[in-house]
Design an enzyme around this catalytic site. Sequence first.
Site, mmCIF file in Angstrom:
data_model
loop_
_atom_site.group_PDB
_atom_site.id
_atom_site.type_symbol
_atom_site.label_atom_id
_atom_site.label_comp_id
_atom_site.label_asym_id
_atom_site.label_seq_id
_atom_site.Cartn_x
_atom_site.Cartn_y
_atom_site.Cartn_z
ATOM 1 N N GLN A 52 0.838 -1.204 0.000
ATOM 2 C CA GLN A 52 0.000 0.000 0.000
ATOM 3 C C GLN A 52 0.870 1.250 0.000
ATOM 4 O O GLN A 52 1.884 1.306 0.692
ATOM 5 C CB GLN A 52 -0.895 0.016 1.240
ATOM 6 C CG GLN A 52 -2.041 -0.977 1.202
ATOM 7 C CD GLN A 52 -2.864 -0.898 2.465
ATOM 8 O OE1 GLN A 52 -3.379 0.169 2.817
ATOM 9 N NE2 GLN A 52 -2.983 -2.014 3.169
HETATM 10 P P1 GTP Z 1 -0.540 -6.202 0.328
HETATM 11 O O1 GTP Z 1 -0.261 -6.983 1.558
HETATM 12 O O2 GTP Z 1 -1.699 -5.275 0.495
HETATM 13 O O3 GTP Z 1 0.653 -5.493 -0.204
HETATM 14 O O4 GTP Z 1 -1.018 -7.255 -0.829
HETATM 15 P P2 GTP Z 1 -0.294 -8.604 -1.265
HETATM 16 O O5 GTP Z 1 0.629 -8.316 -2.401
HETATM 17 O O6 GTP Z 1 0.287 -9.314 -0.101
HETATM 18 O O7 GTP Z 1 -1.510 -9.441 -1.892
HETATM 19 P P3 GTP Z 1 -2.276 -10.683 -1.227
HETATM 20 O O8 GTP Z 1 -1.375 -11.873 -1.162
HETATM 21 O O9 GTP Z 1 -2.923 -10.226 0.016
HETATM 22 O O10 GTP Z 1 -3.352 -10.976 -2.375
HETATM 23 C C1 GTP Z 1 -4.283 -9.989 -2.799
HETATM 24 C C2 GTP Z 1 -5.484 -10.661 -3.445
HETATM 25 O O11 GTP Z 1 -5.117 -11.284 -4.664
HETATM 26 C C3 GTP Z 1 -6.108 -11.755 -2.577
HETATM 27 O O12 GTP Z 1 -7.501 -11.694 -2.715
HETATM 28 C C4 GTP Z 1 -5.552 -13.023 -3.199
HETATM 29 O O13 GTP Z 1 -6.406 -14.143 -3.020
HETATM 30 C C5 GTP Z 1 -5.498 -12.648 -4.656
HETATM 31 N N1 GTP Z 1 -4.485 -13.404 -5.417
HETATM 32 C C6 GTP Z 1 -3.196 -13.634 -5.066
HETATM 33 N N2 GTP Z 1 -2.559 -14.353 -6.009
HETATM 34 C C7 GTP Z 1 -3.460 -14.572 -6.990
HETATM 35 C C8 GTP Z 1 -3.394 -15.256 -8.257
HETATM 36 O O14 GTP Z 1 -2.373 -15.807 -8.676
HETATM 37 N N3 GTP Z 1 -4.551 -15.259 -8.999
HETATM 38 C C9 GTP Z 1 -5.695 -14.660 -8.588
HETATM 39 N N4 GTP Z 1 -6.758 -14.736 -9.386
HETATM 40 N N5 GTP Z 1 -5.783 -14.017 -7.413
HETATM 41 C C10 GTP Z 1 -4.687 -13.966 -6.626
#
Ligand code: GTP
Length: 171
Positions: free
Chosen positions: A62
């Site tokens: 974020q």
């Molecule tokens: P921050 O902690 O806010 O920086 O986000 P992050 O990069 O850690 O992302 P996170 O792992 O929380 O995933 C964000 C969203 O994307 C979640 O709803 C996951 O389920 C979804 N997501 C993650 N990887 C994939 C993927 O390969 N395909 C799809 N369709 N959704 C995904």
Amino acid sequence: GLKKKEVNVLCLGLDNSGKTTIINQLKPSNAQTQDIVPTIGFSIEKFKTSSLSFTVFDMSGQGRYRNLWEHYYKEGQAIIFVIDSGDKLRMVVAKEELDTLLNHPDIKHRRIPILFFANKMDLRDALSSVKVSQLLCLENIKDKPWHICASDALKGEGLQEGNKFSSCLAL
Ligand code: GTP
Ligand code: MG
């Protein structure tokens, strides 16, 4: 027994790109969680493989937390940079953050390996890893080993290819 070699890995990339989901998949199955929520600030994950002891800094992507990233650059020995391949609108923002990272004094002159995941390849309109690589101008990274893999972190697909990259670096 032998002390395992310790490796600090920084996991960076925009919010919602899938960093926490990828790290969760890399953990042993008994340590994986079902509910993943947006990371606040950062979270530290530790896990071991047969030869290595990993500490992963799972940073929040974020905007309001991205200024935390640089405080961990010095300790980082490898970088995982995650891109949402379906988020075309924010590809320029991802590129800006990558360029800022690459130009940082604690990163710029080091041969720190970077593993890119062009994540969410399951989305119907996802860009290919080649296209993501072009948009981020990865070919300009000449002084660091890097590799890009397409991944689907929900199914855990494409993440093993990343493992191969880490082992060939003999981390
Ligand atoms: P921050 O902690 O806010 O920086 O986000 P992050 O990069 O850690 O992302 P996170 O792992 O929380 O995933 C964000 C969203 O994307 C979640 O709803 C996951 O389920 C979804 N997501 C993650 N990887 C994939 C993927 O390969 N395909 C799809 N369709 N959704 C995904
Ligand atoms: Mg997260």
